[in-house]
Design a protein around this motif. Structure first.
Motif, PDB file in Angstrom:
ATOM      1  N   ASP A   1       9.600  -5.538 -19.867  1.00  0.00           N
ATOM      2  CA  ASP A   1       9.735  -4.638 -19.036  1.00  0.00           C
ATOM      3  C   ASP A   1      10.146  -5.692 -17.686  1.00  0.00           C
ATOM      4  O   ASP A   1       9.421  -6.336 -17.028  1.00  0.00           O
ATOM      5  CB  ASP A   1       8.679  -3.954 -18.294  1.00  0.00           C
ATOM      6  CG  ASP A   1       8.136  -2.801 -19.595  1.00  0.00           C
ATOM      7  OD1 ASP A   1       9.269  -2.040 -20.104  1.00  0.00           O
ATOM      8  OD2 ASP A   1       7.166  -3.089 -20.072  1.00  0.00           O
ATOM      9  N   ASP A   2      11.568  -5.496 -17.153  1.00  0.00           N
ATOM     10  CA  ASP A   2      11.929  -5.879 -15.869  1.00  0.00           C
ATOM     11  C   ASP A   2      11.617  -5.131 -14.627  1.00  0.00           C
ATOM     12  O   ASP A   2      12.355  -4.096 -14.486  1.00  0.00           O
ATOM     13  CB  ASP A   2      13.772  -6.221 -16.143  1.00  0.00           C
ATOM     14  CG  ASP A   2      14.067  -6.885 -15.072  1.00  0.00           C
ATOM     15  OD1 ASP A   2      13.158  -7.398 -14.141  1.00  0.00           O
ATOM     16  OD2 ASP A   2      15.281  -6.756 -14.828  1.00  0.00           O
ATOM     17  N   VAL A   3      10.403  -5.186 -14.457  1.00  0.00           N
ATOM     18  CA  VAL A   3       9.982  -4.359 -13.190  1.00  0.00           C
ATOM     19  C   VAL A   3       9.350  -5.146 -12.099  1.00  0.00           C
ATOM     20  O   VAL A   3       8.929  -6.178 -12.106  1.00  0.00           O
ATOM     21  CB  VAL A   3       9.132  -3.294 -13.599  1.00  0.00           C
ATOM     22  CG1 VAL A   3       9.586  -2.062 -14.621  1.00  0.00           C
ATOM     23  CG2 VAL A   3       7.865  -4.062 -14.340  1.00  0.00           C
ATOM     24  N   THR A   4       9.049  -4.537 -10.855  1.00  0.00           N
ATOM     25  CA  THR A   4       8.325  -5.171  -9.888  1.00  0.00           C
ATOM     26  C   THR A   4       6.991  -5.020 -10.347  1.00  0.00           C
ATOM     27  O   THR A   4       6.558  -4.294 -11.111  1.00  0.00           O
ATOM     28  CB  THR A   4       8.499  -4.486  -8.463  1.00  0.00           C
ATOM     29  OG1 THR A   4       8.184  -3.261  -8.442  1.00  0.00           O
ATOM     30  CG2 THR A   4      10.038  -4.588  -8.101  1.00  0.00           C
ATOM     31  N   MET A   5       6.056  -5.563  -9.554  1.00  0.00           N
ATOM     32  CA  MET A   5       4.528  -5.763  -9.875  1.00  0.00           C
ATOM     33  C   MET A   5       4.171  -4.242  -9.303  1.00  0.00           C
ATOM     34  O   MET A   5       3.364  -3.506 -10.072  1.00  0.00           O
ATOM     35  CB  MET A   5       3.936  -6.664  -8.878  1.00  0.00           C
ATOM     36  CG  MET A   5       2.516  -6.647  -9.065  1.00  0.00           C
ATOM     37  SD  MET A   5       1.452  -7.942  -8.206  1.00  0.00           S
ATOM     38  CE  MET A   5       1.672  -7.376  -6.519  1.00  0.00           C
ATOM     39  N   GLU A   6       4.603  -3.570  -8.432  1.00  0.00           N
ATOM     40  CA  GLU A   6       4.135  -2.379  -8.014  1.00  0.00           C
ATOM     41  C   GLU A   6       4.577  -1.301  -8.915  1.00  0.00           C
ATOM     42  O   GLU A   6       3.808  -0.219  -9.497  1.00  0.00           O
ATOM     43  CB  GLU A   6       4.957  -1.811  -6.611  1.00  0.00           C
ATOM     44  CG  GLU A   6       4.324  -2.575  -5.447  1.00  0.00           C
ATOM     45  CD  GLU A   6       4.745  -4.045  -5.351  1.00  0.00           C
ATOM     46  OE1 GLU A   6       5.869  -4.369  -5.927  1.00  0.00           O
ATOM     47  OE2 GLU A   6       4.123  -4.703  -4.810  1.00  0.00           O
ATOM     48  N   GLU A   7       5.879  -1.416  -9.653  1.00  0.00           N
ATOM     49  CA  GLU A   7       6.096  -0.502 -10.767  1.00  0.00           C
ATOM     50  C   GLU A   7       5.321  -0.759 -12.001  1.00  0.00           C
ATOM     51  O   GLU A   7       4.679   0.138 -12.574  1.00  0.00           O
ATOM     52  CB  GLU A   7       7.476  -0.584 -11.108  1.00  0.00           C
ATOM     53  CG  GLU A   7       8.561  -0.235 -10.081  1.00  0.00           C
ATOM     54  CD  GLU A   7       9.994  -0.846 -10.339  1.00  0.00           C
ATOM     55  OE1 GLU A   7      10.948  -0.121 -10.075  1.00  0.00           O
ATOM     56  OE2 GLU A   7      10.308  -1.869 -10.743  1.00  0.00           O
ATOM     57  N   TYR A   8       4.939  -2.071 -12.311  1.00  0.00           N
ATOM     58  CA  TYR A   8       4.150  -2.582 -13.406  1.00  0.00           C
ATOM     59  C   TYR A   8       2.649  -1.821 -13.391  1.00  0.00           C
ATOM     60  O   TYR A   8       2.128  -1.406 -14.281  1.00  0.00           O
ATOM     61  CB  TYR A   8       4.039  -3.977 -13.643  1.00  0.00           C
ATOM     62  CG  TYR A   8       3.707  -4.175 -15.089  1.00  0.00           C
ATOM     63  CD1 TYR A   8       4.738  -3.714 -16.077  1.00  0.00           C
ATOM     64  CD2 TYR A   8       3.012  -5.057 -15.629  1.00  0.00           C
ATOM     65  CE1 TYR A   8       4.631  -3.921 -17.372  1.00  0.00           C
ATOM     66  CE2 TYR A   8       2.771  -5.295 -16.862  1.00  0.00           C
ATOM     67  CZ  TYR A   8       3.741  -4.837 -17.760  1.00  0.00           C
ATOM     68  OH  TYR A   8       3.370  -5.029 -19.049  1.00  0.00           O
ATOM     69  N   ILE A   9       2.098  -1.775 -12.071  1.00  0.00           N
ATOM     70  CA  ILE A   9       0.881  -1.225 -11.774  1.00  0.00           C
ATOM     71  C   ILE A   9       0.900   0.187 -11.889  1.00  0.00           C
ATOM     72  O   ILE A   9      -0.047   0.750 -12.701  1.00  0.00           O
ATOM     73  CB  ILE A   9       0.273  -1.488 -10.208  1.00  0.00           C
ATOM     74  CG1 ILE A   9       0.175  -2.975 -10.087  1.00  0.00           C
ATOM     75  CG2 ILE A   9      -0.876  -0.706  -9.942  1.00  0.00           C
ATOM     76  CD1 ILE A   9      -0.212  -3.361  -8.817  1.00  0.00           C
ATOM     77  N   ASP A  10       1.887   0.833 -11.711  1.00  0.00           N
ATOM     78  CA  ASP A  10       2.136   2.201 -12.045  1.00  0.00           C
ATOM     79  C   ASP A  10       2.095   2.681 -13.488  1.00  0.00           C
ATOM     80  O   ASP A  10       1.467   3.564 -14.035  1.00  0.00           O
ATOM     81  CB  ASP A  10       3.138   3.157 -11.189  1.00  0.00           C
ATOM     82  CG  ASP A  10       3.022   3.065  -9.784  1.00  0.00           C
ATOM     83  OD1 ASP A  10       1.761   3.116  -9.243  1.00  0.00           O
ATOM     84  OD2 ASP A  10       4.013   3.327  -8.964  1.00  0.00           O
ATOM     85  N   MET A  11       2.805   1.890 -13.834  1.00  0.00           N
ATOM     86  CA  MET A  11       2.846   1.787 -15.656  1.00  0.00           C
ATOM     87  C   MET A  11       1.462   1.513 -16.316  1.00  0.00           C
ATOM     88  O   MET A  11       1.180   2.448 -17.111  1.00  0.00           O
ATOM     89  CB  MET A  11       3.874   0.822 -16.178  1.00  0.00           C
ATOM     90  CG  MET A  11       5.179   1.358 -15.892  1.00  0.00           C
ATOM     91  SD  MET A  11       6.426  -0.376 -16.511  1.00  0.00           S
ATOM     92  CE  MET A  11       6.211  -0.485 -17.914  1.00  0.00           C
TER      93      MET A  11
END
Length: 88
Positions: free
Chosen positions: A42-52
């Motif tokens: 997943d190419d995401v920011t840390m914030e996006e990954y936390i939500d996931m």
């Protein structure tokens, strides 16, 4: 000390959960759900990954809100996110 994935924090309890590098060798830092063939899935920011990851609270015997709070504390200490928290 328990080994955890340096991207998502999942406990790595056996080698079948480990990721692979581009050359097919085992990567000791990440789980196979985060990293495969030498790159992050997943190419995401840390914030996006936390939500996931917050969606998986039940798997860790937490509510999704507790899981999100846990991830917000843990992720900045993990190898994948450590250097990026200064620039995001």
């Amino acid at each position: 000390m328990e080994k955890i994935c340096q991207s998502c924090g999942m406990p790595i309890t056996d080698n079948s959960q480990l990721a692979t590098n581009l050359d097919g060798s085992v990567n000791q830092d990440y789980c196979k759900y985060c990293y495969k063939d030498g790159k992050f899935i997943d190419d995401v920011t840390m914030e996006e990954y936390i939500d996931m990851c917050a969606q998986f609270g039940a798997q860790a015997n937490m509510t999704n809100e507790e899981m999100k709070a846990f991830c917000q504390k843990l992720f900045p200490t993990l190898k994948r996110w450590k250097d990026k928290t200064k620039t995001e």
